[in-house]
Design an enzyme around this catalytic site. Sequence first.
Site, mmCIF file in Angstrom:
data_model
loop_
_atom_site.group_PDB
_atom_site.id
_atom_site.type_symbol
_atom_site.label_atom_id
_atom_site.label_comp_id
_atom_site.label_asym_id
_atom_site.label_seq_id
_atom_site.Cartn_x
_atom_site.Cartn_y
_atom_site.Cartn_z
ATOM 1 N N THR A 46 0.926 -1.193 0.047
ATOM 2 C CA THR A 46 0.136 0.083 -0.056
ATOM 3 C C THR A 46 1.065 1.197 -0.003
ATOM 4 O O THR A 46 0.601 2.334 -0.653
ATOM 5 C CB THR A 46 -0.947 -0.060 1.208
ATOM 6 O OG1 THR A 46 -1.428 -1.348 1.414
ATOM 7 C CG2 THR A 46 -1.837 1.338 1.188
ATOM 8 N N THR A 47 1.900 1.166 0.655
ATOM 9 C CA THR A 47 2.871 2.188 0.964
ATOM 10 C C THR A 47 3.371 2.869 -0.480
ATOM 11 O O THR A 47 3.831 3.996 -0.736
ATOM 12 C CB THR A 47 3.890 2.155 1.698
ATOM 13 O OG1 THR A 47 3.062 1.769 3.101
ATOM 14 C CG2 THR A 47 4.662 3.245 2.273
ATOM 15 N N TYR A 109 -13.461 -3.398 0.907
ATOM 16 C CA TYR A 109 -14.556 -2.895 0.470
ATOM 17 C C TYR A 109 -15.899 -3.711 0.417
ATOM 18 O O TYR A 109 -16.864 -3.565 0.732
ATOM 19 C CB TYR A 109 -14.241 -2.212 -0.999
ATOM 20 C CG TYR A 109 -15.501 -1.364 -1.330
ATOM 21 C CD1 TYR A 109 -15.607 -0.282 -0.937
ATOM 22 C CD2 TYR A 109 -16.471 -1.990 -2.258
ATOM 23 C CE1 TYR A 109 -16.650 0.827 -1.254
ATOM 24 C CE2 TYR A 109 -17.387 -1.002 -2.722
ATOM 25 C CZ TYR A 109 -17.585 0.316 -2.183
ATOM 26 O OH TYR A 109 -18.839 1.065 -2.608
ATOM 27 N N TYR A 135 -2.382 -10.214 5.546
ATOM 28 C CA TYR A 135 -2.333 -8.776 5.603
ATOM 29 C C TYR A 135 -3.611 -8.430 6.160
ATOM 30 O O TYR A 135 -4.580 -8.464 5.285
ATOM 31 C CB TYR A 135 -1.846 -7.991 4.631
ATOM 32 C CG TYR A 135 -1.415 -6.540 4.907
ATOM 33 C CD1 TYR A 135 -1.434 -6.129 6.121
ATOM 34 C CD2 TYR A 135 -1.413 -5.715 3.953
ATOM 35 C CE1 TYR A 135 -1.396 -4.809 6.543
ATOM 36 C CE2 TYR A 135 -1.235 -4.262 4.226
ATOM 37 C CZ TYR A 135 -1.301 -3.963 5.427
ATOM 38 O OH TYR A 135 -1.092 -2.362 5.651
ATOM 39 N N ARG A 140 -8.222 -0.185 6.710
ATOM 40 C CA ARG A 140 -8.359 0.035 5.159
ATOM 41 C C ARG A 140 -9.206 -0.650 4.669
ATOM 42 O O ARG A 140 -9.806 -0.290 3.710
ATOM 43 C CB ARG A 140 -6.920 0.009 4.567
ATOM 44 C CG ARG A 140 -5.897 1.097 5.180
ATOM 45 C CD ARG A 140 -4.656 1.046 4.303
ATOM 46 N NE ARG A 140 -3.454 1.909 4.660
ATOM 47 C CZ ARG A 140 -3.621 3.126 3.844
ATOM 48 N NH1 ARG A 140 -4.496 3.192 2.899
ATOM 49 N NH2 ARG A 140 -2.692 3.907 4.056
ATOM 50 N N LYS A 164 1.017 -10.254 8.643
ATOM 51 C CA LYS A 164 1.091 -8.799 8.939
ATOM 52 C C LYS A 164 -0.127 -8.201 9.743
ATOM 53 O O LYS A 164 -1.043 -8.142 8.919
ATOM 54 C CB LYS A 164 1.383 -8.055 7.521
ATOM 55 C CG LYS A 164 1.714 -6.576 8.058
ATOM 56 C CD LYS A 164 2.040 -5.836 6.733
ATOM 57 C CE LYS A 164 2.173 -4.288 7.017
ATOM 58 N NZ LYS A 164 2.237 -3.274 5.741
ATOM 59 N N ILE A 206 6.657 -5.136 9.703
ATOM 60 C CA ILE A 206 6.911 -4.520 7.909
ATOM 61 C C ILE A 206 6.515 -3.148 8.327
ATOM 62 O O ILE A 206 5.397 -2.618 8.570
ATOM 63 C CB ILE A 206 5.757 -5.105 7.079
ATOM 64 C CG1 ILE A 206 6.365 -6.719 7.145
ATOM 65 C CG2 ILE A 206 6.081 -4.237 5.833
ATOM 66 C CD1 ILE A 206 5.596 -7.405 6.010
#
Length: 296
Positions: A46-47, A109, A135, A140, A164, A206
Amino acid sequence: MEQLIGTGVALVTPFREDLSVDVQALERVVEYNIQGGVDYLVVLGTTAESATLSQTEKQLVVDVVVRTNAGRLPLVIGVGGNNTKAVTTELETLDLSDFDAVLSVSPYYNKPTQEGIYQHFKMISEASPIPIVLYNVPSRTGSNMLPETTLKLAHDFSNIIGIKEACGDSVQIDKIIKGKPDSFLVISGDDATALTTVLAGGAGVISVLGQGLPELFSHMIKLGLNGNAEEAYPVHHSLSALMSLIFEEGNPAGIKSIFECKGISSASVRLPLMEATPVLKEKIARSLKALDKAHV
């Protein structure tokens, strides 16, 4: 998967002022982290603003990181989404020969049930030619992968080797650590909870902030993995202001501001994200100076 114990960093994708991928800056980011002592690199998370990258740009990022790394550190690649079939197809067609594991986010979503999350990762497990790190990031995705689901996946599929965990809930993290298979890695997905997760039996982090301050952040995690809380917590406390500041206006605007301060890359991000405001940049610059003085 001992190579994923310690400090991993979720690499940014540097952009030029015209918002094209800045290859030279990405090379500098990778080299800076290798020299700073991180344990592994995470590509296209995402980063990395991967949601705004074209397939051609994603391949460019992969090629640059793989070439610059030159086999020095383990590599993890982000492959996830909320269309299960599309994710499995991607895993079956990508060249993953340079990577040690896949980082795959829980479907966002759609808000699937726990059984839907389980079946999603079951299909990913069956499709992936390399190990998988789950993850969970409810802030999010809009849904929380519960400990029971994580543990069921951990016990049922040998190639699901870790998670994660960015739920922000120490009770949930403790449940996973308590019930996991011995070799299953519980990796913090939040900089602020990284040390406490490690001290509770987690395998590392992470990190976002870690790529901007690799030497100091890696040192803190190593102390934690060795059970040295007395020395680790002062480092954590010295980093805590920046842990908050870099997320004040969204990620990766804050960490890119750190890289701008250090002359490594620009602070540019792609819409719908916005570059850090001058006010935030000044706060980050002051915190970096204070940190430098504290660790002289």
